[in-house]
Design a protein around this motif. Structure first.
Motif, PDB file in Angstrom:
ATOM      1  N   MET A 185      -5.208  12.367 -17.069  1.00 59.99           N
ATOM      2  CA  MET A 185      -5.457  12.958 -15.890  1.00 59.99           C
ATOM      3  C   MET A 185      -6.859  13.650 -15.937  1.00 59.99           C
ATOM      4  N   ALA A 186      -7.841  13.306 -14.931  1.00 57.01           N
ATOM      5  CA  ALA A 186      -8.885  14.020 -15.047  1.00 57.01           C
ATOM      6  C   ALA A 186      -8.715  15.301 -14.327  1.00 57.01           C
ATOM      7  N   LEU A 187      -8.090  16.351 -14.877  1.00 56.11           N
ATOM      8  CA  LEU A 187      -7.935  17.556 -14.360  1.00 56.11           C
ATOM      9  C   LEU A 187      -8.594  18.648 -15.156  1.00 56.11           C
ATOM     10  N   GLU A 188      -9.585  19.359 -14.525  1.00 51.48           N
ATOM     11  CA  GLU A 188     -10.481  20.304 -15.487  1.00 51.48           C
ATOM     12  C   GLU A 188     -10.560  21.577 -14.694  1.00 51.48           C
ATOM     13  N   CYS A 189     -10.420  22.617 -15.661  1.00 57.38           N
ATOM     14  CA  CYS A 189     -10.565  24.048 -15.436  1.00 57.38           C
ATOM     15  C   CYS A 189     -12.031  24.470 -15.781  1.00 57.38           C
ATOM     16  N   GLY A 190     -12.641  24.797 -14.459  1.00 56.85           N
ATOM     17  CA  GLY A 190     -14.141  25.379 -14.930  1.00 56.85           C
ATOM     18  C   GLY A 190     -13.991  26.824 -15.029  1.00 56.85           C
ATOM     19  N   ILE A 191     -14.948  27.205 -16.100  1.00 58.77           N
ATOM     20  CA  ILE A 191     -15.158  28.611 -16.449  1.00 58.77           C
ATOM     21  C   ILE A 191     -16.371  29.236 -16.045  1.00 58.77           C
ATOM     22  N   VAL A 192     -16.310  30.069 -14.964  1.00 53.73           N
ATOM     23  CA  VAL A 192     -17.481  30.849 -14.320  1.00 53.73           C
ATOM     24  C   VAL A 192     -17.712  32.303 -14.515  1.00 53.73           C
ATOM     25  N   GLY A 193     -18.634  32.799 -14.056  1.00 51.55           N
ATOM     26  CA  GLY A 193     -19.056  34.132 -14.270  1.00 51.55           C
ATOM     27  C   GLY A 193     -20.567  34.243 -14.214  1.00 51.55           C
ATOM     28  N   LEU A 194     -20.919  35.590 -14.461  1.00 55.18           N
ATOM     29  CA  LEU A 194     -22.061  36.073 -14.264  1.00 55.18           C
ATOM     30  C   LEU A 194     -22.660  35.682 -15.607  1.00 55.18           C
ATOM     31  N   PRO A 195     -24.064  35.702 -16.026  1.00 54.38           N
ATOM     32  CA  PRO A 195     -24.465  35.633 -17.368  1.00 54.38           C
ATOM     33  C   PRO A 195     -23.972  36.719 -18.218  1.00 54.38           C
ATOM     34  N   ASN A 196     -23.857  36.359 -19.574  1.00 51.68           N
ATOM     35  CA  ASN A 196     -23.572  37.360 -20.621  1.00 51.68           C
ATOM     36  C   ASN A 196     -22.286  37.998 -20.494  1.00 51.68           C
ATOM     37  N   VAL A 197     -21.105  37.399 -19.597  1.00 50.85           N
ATOM     38  CA  VAL A 197     -19.938  37.910 -19.874  1.00 50.85           C
ATOM     39  C   VAL A 197     -18.974  37.483 -20.682  1.00 50.85           C
ATOM     40  N   GLY A 198     -19.166  36.502 -21.557  1.00 51.45           N
ATOM     41  CA  GLY A 198     -18.377  35.941 -22.651  1.00 51.45           C
ATOM     42  C   GLY A 198     -18.086  34.639 -22.328  1.00 51.45           C
ATOM     43  N   LYS A 199     -18.647  33.845 -21.408  1.00 50.25           N
ATOM     44  CA  LYS A 199     -17.778  32.541 -20.988  1.00 50.25           C
ATOM     45  C   LYS A 199     -17.844  31.685 -22.316  1.00 50.25           C
ATOM     46  N   SER A 200     -18.957  31.639 -22.635  1.00 54.93           N
ATOM     47  CA  SER A 200     -19.149  30.465 -23.652  1.00 54.93           C
ATOM     48  C   SER A 200     -18.599  30.856 -25.120  1.00 54.93           C
ATOM     49  N   THR A 201     -18.586  32.133 -25.301  1.00 56.44           N
ATOM     50  CA  THR A 201     -17.794  32.589 -26.483  1.00 56.44           C
ATOM     51  C   THR A 201     -16.238  32.433 -26.275  1.00 56.44           C
ATOM     52  N   LEU A 202     -15.662  32.536 -25.221  1.00 55.70           N
ATOM     53  CA  LEU A 202     -14.046  32.219 -24.780  1.00 55.70           C
ATOM     54  C   LEU A 202     -13.978  30.460 -24.724  1.00 55.70           C
ATOM     55  N   PHE A 203     -15.069  29.992 -24.418  1.00 62.36           N
ATOM     56  CA  PHE A 203     -14.875  28.635 -24.233  1.00 62.36           C
ATOM     57  C   PHE A 203     -14.855  27.921 -25.863  1.00 62.36           C
ATOM     58  N   THR A 204     -15.733  28.242 -26.697  1.00 59.15           N
ATOM     59  CA  THR A 204     -15.825  28.059 -28.060  1.00 59.15           C
ATOM     60  C   THR A 204     -14.327  28.081 -28.812  1.00 59.15           C
ATOM     61  N   ALA A 205     -13.836  29.372 -28.400  1.00 59.19           N
ATOM     62  CA  ALA A 205     -12.493  29.598 -29.138  1.00 59.19           C
ATOM     63  C   ALA A 205     -11.426  28.956 -28.601  1.00 59.19           C
ATOM     64  N   LEU A 206     -11.383  28.497 -27.300  1.00 57.07           N
ATOM     65  CA  LEU A 206     -10.472  28.061 -26.440  1.00 57.07           C
ATOM     66  C   LEU A 206     -10.320  26.407 -27.061  1.00 57.07           C
ATOM     67  N   THR A 207     -11.570  25.709 -27.221  1.00 60.13           N
ATOM     68  CA  THR A 207     -11.463  24.496 -27.340  1.00 60.13           C
ATOM     69  C   THR A 207     -12.013  24.126 -28.696  1.00 60.13           C
ATOM     70  N   ALA A 208     -12.125  25.146 -29.641  1.00 59.21           N
ATOM     71  CA  ALA A 208     -12.477  25.008 -31.106  1.00 59.21           C
ATOM     72  C   ALA A 208     -13.790  23.899 -30.840  1.00 59.21           C
ATOM     73  N   SER A 209     -14.663  24.027 -30.086  1.00 55.69           N
ATOM     74  CA  SER A 209     -15.802  23.354 -30.194  1.00 55.69           C
ATOM     75  C   SER A 209     -16.771  24.065 -30.244  1.00 55.69           C
ATOM     76  N   SER A 210     -18.064  23.846 -30.359  1.00 56.79           N
ATOM     77  CA  SER A 210     -19.203  24.704 -30.323  1.00 56.79           C
ATOM     78  C   SER A 210     -20.144  24.580 -29.127  1.00 56.79           C
ATOM     79  N   ALA A 211     -19.997  25.938 -28.323  1.00 62.79           N
ATOM     80  CA  ALA A 211     -21.027  26.043 -27.047  1.00 62.79           C
ATOM     81  C   ALA A 211     -21.988  27.299 -27.415  1.00 62.79           C
ATOM     82  N   ALA A 212     -23.128  27.123 -26.807  1.00 65.91           N
ATOM     83  CA  ALA A 212     -24.217  28.032 -27.014  1.00 65.91           C
ATOM     84  C   ALA A 212     -23.835  29.337 -26.499  1.00 65.91           C
ATOM     85  N   ALA A 213     -24.096  30.276 -27.251  1.00 68.91           N
ATOM     86  CA  ALA A 213     -23.389  31.738 -27.136  1.00 68.91           C
ATOM     87  C   ALA A 213     -24.463  32.737 -27.209  1.00 68.91           C
TER      88      ALA A 213
END
Length: 376
Positions: free
Chosen positions: A1-29
């Motif tokens: 199912m093409a169901l996605e949750c977008g992670i948004v916010g101001l810069p430097n609030v920790g979005k990419s860090t949370l994404f990396t931990a959440l998905t166990a993948s590597s995102a720029a942080a």
């Protein structure tokens, strides 16, 4: 199912860090705005104690949880609705997701610049102002969407007359309710719309109409209490916005994600005073907010959680497993996780008369355990 949750916010609030931990993948942080330009997409498992229970009963060779796709969208700043900070590109990414996780910085760190109105100028930590900045940009984008559609509606009414005006009546009344909210920097989802009005505006893809929840990103010092002044400010705002909140520490979750051993993970959480990870709560909240439900299949080969939309009937649920199951659907044998907890085995469930046979019109409930019979 093409169901996605977008992670948004101001810069430097920790979005990419949370994404990396959440998905166990590597995102720029990195510590500078817009280090994420193209959205990162990853898959996260939805923790579910019911699946764990099934696995304990059946001892399967394989256990497969339900999943949610998360999209890490680059930080927005004031003026994004007018293209500031590549805002138009980022807003387009938000339009494609099913629901939104709005990450709010609830920690103070002099080594990580906090920005709000200007991507290159430090701003004091103020969760409510941070939220309002993002919400206003989304609202302004929605107002522009409505303005463009209004031009088309007006031209159509002038050309086609009363019949077209009557046809657009639900759209017009919906917009009349939504517009004042947007102009006040509030979300369109707060409008009290009828089912007809909601349908009439659904194709516009309004950003503030999407289901949303707030993620309070705290520091490690606040984990034990689970809150601080900033978190309480976010919760107060969320209550007015009819939105849920999830509190978590991005740094802790990133460290937790690096621990592969289940026992070590449990000990690490226990030492921090946590019964479950913040990412578990985040995944579960997103899953529920997107209107998803879980049914299970169980056996010695595999116990698995399957995802369907609320209101899905048995043949369509069967199709999630394999399209042939829907084409040749005969019936679904069913019981619930609660039945299994109560009686201990399928045999005992049958003895108690709780083992059901359901047909094509059966609406699958969250927590059903199903066995499909079909004929190809």
């Amino acid at each position: 199912m093409a169901l996605e949750c977008g992670i948004v916010g101001l810069p430097n609030v920790g979005k990419s860090t949370l994404f990396t931990a959440l998905t166990a993948s590597s995102a720029a942080a990195e510590n500078f705005p817009f280090c994420t330009i193209e959205p990162n997409v990853g898959i996260a498992s939805v923790p579910d104690a019911r699946l764990d229970f099934l696995a304990d009963v059946f001892s399967p060779k394989k256990k497969t949880p339900a999943t949610v796709r998360f999209v890490d969208i680059a930080g927005l700043i004031k003026g994004a609705s007018h293209g500031e900070g590549l805002g138009n590109q980022f807003l387009a990414h938000i339009r494609e997701v099913t629901c939104i996780a709005h990450v709010v910085r609830c920690f103070d760190d002099p080594d990580i610049m906090h920005v709000r109105d200007d991507a290159h100028t430090a701003a004091p930590l103020d969760p409510e102002s941070d939220i309002l900045t993002i919400t206003m940009e989304l609202a302004l984008a929605d107002l522009e969407t409505i303005r463009k559609r209004q031009e088309k509606v007006t031209k159509a009414v002038r050309a086609l007359g009363k019949d077209e005006e009557k046809k657009m009546a639900h759209w017009t009344s919906a917009v009349a309710k939504i517009t004042p909210l947007l102009e006040d920097g509030k979300s369109a989802r707060l409008a009290s719309l009828t089912a007809e009005e909601r349908t009439a505006v659904s194709d516009m893809g309004l950003l503030t109409m999407k289901p949303m929840f707030y993620v309070c990103n705290i520091d490690e010092a606040a984990i034990a209490a689970g809150t601080n002044g900033s978190v309480e400010a976010v919760k107060a705002y969320a209550a007015e916005d009819a939105a849920d909140t999830v509190v978590m520490c991005g740094k802790f979750e990133a460290d937790l994600a690096d621990i592969a051993d289940a026992m070590e993970r449990a000990e690490f959480m226990q030492a921090a005073g946590l019964k479950e990870s913040g990412l578990s709560a985040l995944s579960r909240t997103a899953y529920q907010l997107m209107g998803l439900r879980t049914f299970f299949t169980a056996g010695t080969d595999e116990c698995r959680a399957w995802t369907v939309r609320a209101g899905t009937k048995a043949p369509q649920a069967a199709a999630v497993i394999h399209t042939d199951f829907e084409k040749g659907f005969i019936k679904a044998e069913a019981y619930t996780i609660d039945d299994l907890r109560t009686y201990g085995s399928e045999a005992k469930i049958k003895e108690a008369g709780k083992y059901r046979v359901e047909g094509k019109d059966y609406v699958v409930n969250d927590g059903d355990v199903l066995f499909f019979k079909f004929n190809v």
